[in-house]
Write a protein that holds these residues in place. Structure first.
Motif, mmCIF file in Angstrom:
data_model
loop_
_atom_site.group_PDB
_atom_site.id
_atom_site.type_symbol
_atom_site.label_atom_id
_atom_site.label_comp_id
_atom_site.label_asym_id
_atom_site.label_seq_id
_atom_site.Cartn_x
_atom_site.Cartn_y
_atom_site.Cartn_z
ATOM 1 N N TYR A 112 1.348 -0.931 -0.427
ATOM 2 C CA TYR A 112 0.002 -0.219 -0.435
ATOM 3 C C TYR A 112 0.775 1.273 0.250
ATOM 4 C CZ TYR A 112 -3.872 -3.170 1.851
ATOM 5 O OH TYR A 112 -4.520 -4.184 1.230
ATOM 6 N N GLU A 116 -3.006 1.209 5.558
ATOM 7 C CA GLU A 116 -3.916 1.940 5.501
ATOM 8 C C GLU A 116 -4.646 0.854 4.470
ATOM 9 O OE1 GLU A 116 -7.260 2.043 5.731
ATOM 10 O OE2 GLU A 116 -6.952 3.480 6.955
ATOM 11 N N LYS A 118 -7.597 0.759 2.988
ATOM 12 C CA LYS A 118 -8.327 1.162 2.597
ATOM 13 C C LYS A 118 -7.293 1.386 0.875
ATOM 14 C CE LYS A 118 -12.093 1.711 5.870
ATOM 15 N NZ LYS A 118 -12.772 2.585 6.718
ATOM 16 N N THR A 139 -2.664 1.279 12.203
ATOM 17 C CA THR A 139 -4.323 1.176 12.075
ATOM 18 C C THR A 139 -5.240 0.690 12.181
ATOM 19 O OG1 THR A 139 -3.015 2.535 9.845
ATOM 20 C CG2 THR A 139 -5.686 2.556 9.879
ATOM 21 N N ARG A 140 -6.086 1.400 13.044
ATOM 22 C CA ARG A 140 -7.246 0.542 13.168
ATOM 23 C C ARG A 140 -7.325 -0.673 13.814
ATOM 24 N NH1 ARG A 140 -8.803 3.051 9.082
ATOM 25 N NH2 ARG A 140 -8.755 1.488 7.795
#
Length: 288
Positions: A112, A116, A118, A139-140
């Motif tokens: 990525y 992230e 997404k 991240t999360r």
């Protein structure tokens, strides 16, 4: 002067050869070569600088290559450090890069632009690809390994370079269903010897690329007159083909019969292959 160098393993041509071969072979010139790394997901190696011929093998992201020549047409000629394979490839898919610290152990993983999931991925990397981890991020609740350019990979899909798995055959079994691809060397498509090579690497066993090389050099030769005595991890060879024993009377191999990585009952495979151009079993070997 020696003249019978295997073109797949020795960077030697009549017009150009690696500097280390000076005095061993006649060539118009000798060069030291420059160090690069594969910057594409997969890098196709060919025996000649032509797109209309089949590939010999593939380099994976992050693997080191010594480049001896680059042409104005966008070709490069060099040697892959992982298994010493020599060939022609695109010069657009190599670059100077940091020394790797980790190896991809998932069958496939996305690279990525940032930590992230997404975000649209930059690349899809195969098992065996190499990366240089510069940091970490979360991240999360998901841990990422961050590379020097800020791109990121899910951390649990990587292992340190020195890591080894006790059961390398399980890595081969994880590739079940992968499409057969002549010359392929990734989890997107591979051939019989690439299946063996990539899986063995997870166990810390470095093997040459092609089945004839593995038949001559891998592990220790063992008898094969009684195939029922073969054990998990033994390699069985035919002319131009190799498979892995995974259980009694069970063979795992990337093959042109199913066009996938598939299980086959060993006795049925032996009979089926004997009726083809590949003929009878030629050798069995056990990896240490």
């Amino acid at each position: 002067m020696q003249t019978n160098f295997d073109r797949r393993r020795h960077p030697v041509r009549m017009d150009l050869a690696a500097k280390s071969y000076e005095g061993q072979v006649a060539a118009d010139r000798f060069v030291e070569g420059e160090k690069y790394r594969v910057s594409a997901d997969r890098l196709e190696f060919r025996p000649q600088p032509r797109q209309d011929i089949s590939i010999d093998t593939e380099g994976l992201f992050g693997e080191k290559i010594t480049v001896y020549e680059q042409t104005p047409e966008g070709w490069a000629w060099g040697q892959l450090e992982t298994d010493g394979y020599v060939g022609w490839f695109s010069s657009d898919a190599i670059q100077k890069a940091e020394k790797p610290t980790h190896r991809v152990t998932a069958l496939r993983t996305f690279l990525y632009p940032a930590p992230e999931l997404k975000m649209p991925p930059l690349s899809l990397l195969s098992i065996g690809s190499l990366v240089s981890v510069a940091g970490e991020a979360e991240t999360r609740g998901l841990q990422y390994a961050v590379l020097a350019d800020g791109s990121a990979i899910v951390a649990k899909h990587l292992v340190p370079l020195g890591h080894t798995d006790a059961d390398w055959v399980a890595s081969a079994e994880a590739l079940l269903g992968t499409p057969y691809l002549w010359g392929g060397r990734s989890s997107l498509g591979l051939d019989c010897s690439a299946l063996v090579q990539l899986a063995a690497q997870t166990g810390g066993i470095l093997l040459p690329r092609d089945s004839d090389m593995q038949e001559a050099e891998a592990g220790t030769e063992i008898p094969f007159d009684n195939v029922s005595s073969l054990i998990r991890g033994d390699l069985l060879f035919w002319k131009g083909h190799v498979g892995i024993i995974t259980a009694p009377n069970q063979l795992l191999h990337a093959n042109g019969h199913t066009m996938t990585v598939a299980y086959e009952e060993l006795d049925k495979a032996v009979a089926r292959i004997a009726a083809t151009e590949w003929g009878a079993i030629t050798k069995a070997r056990r990896l240490g």
